[in-house]
Design an enzyme around this catalytic site. Structure first.
Site, PDB file in Angstrom:
ATOM      1  N   GLY A   1      -1.339   7.851   1.911  1.00  0.00           N
ATOM      2  CA  GLY A   1      -1.343   7.801   3.143  1.00  0.00           C
ATOM      3  C   GLY A   1      -0.629   6.905   4.090  1.00  0.00           C
ATOM      4  O   GLY A   1       0.748   7.390   4.129  1.00  0.00           O
ATOM      5  N   LEU A   2      -0.804   6.128   5.073  1.00  0.00           N
ATOM      6  CA  LEU A   2      -0.072   5.577   6.154  1.00  0.00           C
ATOM      7  C   LEU A   2       1.193   4.806   5.250  1.00  0.00           C
ATOM      8  O   LEU A   2       2.303   4.782   5.709  1.00  0.00           O
ATOM      9  CB  LEU A   2      -0.807   4.492   6.759  1.00  0.00           C
TER      10      LEU A   2
ATOM     11  N   TYR B   1     -15.865  -5.260   6.679  1.00  0.00           N
ATOM     12  CA  TYR B   1     -14.551  -4.677   7.225  1.00  0.00           C
ATOM     13  C   TYR B   1     -14.185  -5.339   8.366  1.00  0.00           C
ATOM     14  O   TYR B   1     -13.001  -5.733   8.698  1.00  0.00           O
ATOM     15  CB  TYR B   1     -14.661  -3.314   7.386  1.00  0.00           C
TER      16      TYR B   1
ATOM     17  N   GLY C   1       0.697  -1.178   0.136  1.00  0.00           N
ATOM     18  CA  GLY C   1      -0.014   0.021   0.100  1.00  0.00           C
ATOM     19  C   GLY C   1       1.031   1.145  -0.145  1.00  0.00           C
ATOM     20  O   GLY C   1       0.498   2.069   0.510  1.00  0.00           O
ATOM     21  N   ALA C   2       2.094   1.025  -0.799  1.00  0.00           N
ATOM     22  CA  ALA C   2       2.880   2.320  -0.740  1.00  0.00           C
ATOM     23  C   ALA C   2       2.673   3.569  -1.610  1.00  0.00           C
ATOM     24  O   ALA C   2       3.292   3.995  -2.519  1.00  0.00           O
ATOM     25  CB  ALA C   2       4.197   1.972  -0.697  1.00  0.00           C
TER      26      ALA C   2
END
Length: 321
Positions: free
Chosen positions: A33-34, A183, A29-30
């Site tokens: 955000g985080l 979720y 997830g780069a």
């Protein structure tokens, strides 16, 4: 406790004085955000970060600051990974295995939240398939690249409190679908995966932990309307009032990524291995109807639940690890 850190600590607070030169770290997830902040903080301390993202063009644009702030030999490389397509997951893992370079840390940061009902390329409910099954296959295939002293940090969420996993109907084929119910299942699965991965690998010196980053404004919430967000905050504040806690406040992105880097590079392995962490500490285990917003539900770190999820996940992806 590893350091005087808490809910307002940032990645730079947590990693102050930490030298990660020579460390090789995978962050999924780069591209926003985080994930971007996690990669930046690690590369700035000398780590070689491998950032995985579905959209490489987007990731290239989003990670310029990571390259700009890399120091002490730190660097960033990007690899393509679509967690909602197991062919992509396996291709990514195969390429990294062929490269043969070990990882000191894997941080499974990518995910989706509160989506409408949908299916992955392999037919799985999209939140369970992306958040859990995609990472399940990726990390297990990469396990040979984790050597003694390595760690897995799996991003879960306080959203695990919405629901336990449902191993009889993981894809909502017979039960009613709700975005946050799905979720919750996926985030409970993330926590349970860390429990079982830790059990299977700790004898060879590889540990795993799950973390809750906190509430942060990021792209993760793109499927939520303003009304959805307001209702969620009101529910949190009602629980806080009942427990005597302070009103909810969003974390900044550097605060949100702090627990990830703390668990990865600062906390003692035996302190966090097989545990669920939040606000840079190991969370209290809760059971029953405790209204406190913090902490982890017992079902999300239950060893037998974790084993059952592992077996079901192998069945679903048709691969044994």
């Amino acid at each position: 406790m590893s350091g005087p850190f808490g809910a307002t600590s940032t990645t730079d607070d947590v990693l102050a004085g930490v030298d990660l030169s020579g460390k090789r770290i995978l962050v999924t997830g780069a591209s926003a955000g985080l994930g971007v902040e996690t990669a930046r903080a690690l590369a700035a301390r000398g780590a070689h970060v491998v950032g995985a993202a579905r959209d490489l063009a987007k990731a290239e644009r989003a990670t310029q600051a990571v390259r700009d702030q890399a120091a002490h030999g730190g660097a960033l490389e990007l690899v393509e990974l679509d967690l909602a397509d197991l062919a992509s997951v396996r291709a990514c893992a195969d390429a990294l295995l062929a490269d043969g370079k070990a990882f000191d840390i894997i941080i499974t940061n990518a995910g989706v939240m509160a989506t409408p009902l949908g299916r992955t390329a392999d037919g799985f409910e999209i939140q369970f398939g992306t958040n859990h099954l995609g990472h399940f296959v990726l990390v297990n295939r990469l396990a040979p690249l984790l050597t003694s002293g390595s760690r897995l940090v799996a991003l879960s969420s306080s959203g695990h409190r919405f629901s336990d996993v449902n191993l009889d109907d993981p894809n909502f084929e017979t039960t009613d679908y709700t975005p946050f119910g799905a979720y919750g299942r996926s985030k409970t699965a993330n926590a349970l995966f860390a429990v079982e991965f830790d059990r299977r690998h700790k004898d060879r010196g590889v540990r795993a932990t799950a973390i809750h980053p906190g509430g942060i404004h990021t792209e993760l919430g793109r499927h939520m309307s303003a009304d959805d967000t307001a209702r969620m905050i009101e529910q949190i504040n009602e629980a806080n009032r009942l427990s005597g806690a302070a009103a909810f406040e969003f974390k900044t992105i550097p605060q949100g990524a702090a627990t990830s880097v703390w668990a990865a590079a600062v906390a003692k392995a035996d302190e966090v291995g097989g545990r669920y962490c939040e606000d840079c500490h190991v969370a209290e285990t809760l059971d029953g109807d405790n209204p406190t917003r913090g902490g982890v539900r017992a079902y999300a770190i239950n060893a037998e639940n974790a084993k059952a999820l592992w077996a079901k996940s192998e069945e679903l992806v048709q691969e044994r690890f």
